[in-house]
Design a protein around this motif. Sequence first.
Motif, PDB file in Angstrom:
ATOM      1  N   THR A  23       0.672  -1.652   0.331  1.00 12.63           N
ATOM      2  CA  THR A  23       0.349  -0.254   0.171  1.00 12.63           C
ATOM      3  C   THR A  23       0.963   1.881   0.116  1.00 12.63           C
ATOM      4  N   ARG A  24       1.837   1.070   0.707  1.00  9.14           N
ATOM      5  CA  ARG A  24       2.464   2.789   0.508  1.00  9.14           C
ATOM      6  C   ARG A  24       2.973   3.010  -0.922  1.00  9.14           C
ATOM      7  N   THR A  25       3.580   4.282  -0.396  1.00 11.08           N
ATOM      8  CA  THR A  25       3.996   5.044  -1.822  1.00 11.08           C
ATOM      9  C   THR A  25       5.310   5.758  -1.324  1.00 11.08           C
ATOM     10  N   ILE A  26       6.380   6.136  -2.077  1.00  6.00           N
ATOM     11  CA  ILE A  26       7.439   6.642  -1.570  1.00  6.00           C
ATOM     12  C   ILE A  26       6.833   8.277  -0.537  1.00  6.00           C
ATOM     13  N   ALA A  27       6.182   8.789  -0.805  1.00  6.70           N
ATOM     14  CA  ALA A  27       5.436   9.921   0.087  1.00  6.70           C
ATOM     15  C   ALA A  27       5.478   9.284   1.261  1.00  6.70           C
ATOM     16  N   GLU A  28       4.426   8.261   1.643  1.00 10.65           N
ATOM     17  CA  GLU A  28       4.043   7.710   2.052  1.00 10.65           C
ATOM     18  C   GLU A  28       5.190   6.745   3.572  1.00 10.65           C
TER      19      GLU A  28
END
Length: 193
Positions: A23-28
């Motif tokens: 679920t994570r992105t770099i921003a998160e």
Amino acid sequence: MSHHSRQLDFIPLGIAVLTVSDTRTIAEDDSGALLIERLQNAGHQLVERSIVKDDIYHIRAMVSGWVIRDDIQVVLVDGGTGFTARDSTPEALMPLFDKVVEGYGELFRQISFQQIGTSTIQSRAVAGVIDQTLVFAMPGSPKACTTAWDEIIAAQLDARTRPCNFVAMVVKDSERCATRSPRSSQQPSEARS
């Protein structure tokens, strides 16, 4: 207890950070960002950062691609170490290890016990060596990454740590572990060129 030798120089290592998440992105990715901040503050170099879904073959493919590179001596993997059906980091990494660093998981859980009690038994933190590249896998929470880096990994990636550290294993011409016998110290240190 380990200590630093003032007679030795710090040796910066090339490190890759892999976050395992569906679920994570770099921003998160707070955990990946924390590891990057820690390794850079210690004097090491971030070579690459990536996020892969929690899938055995995606994890293996990324790590396998990194361990054959000459500019990466260490891979830090956060996430996928629990007991849910999707947690597959240990299953992805263990078959790749030439040697398992068994004490890493043991020590991580010992330190974690002081922070989270018996819930630490659900952590499957693992580490090993793949073709002279160190791979450390830890739970994906920022607190777990802080524990792993601050309490274990940072000292073992510092050539000044005595009596032993892992730098000699991944860097050519690094001083061998002070506790090794003279016979094993005379063996040539093979490192990637």
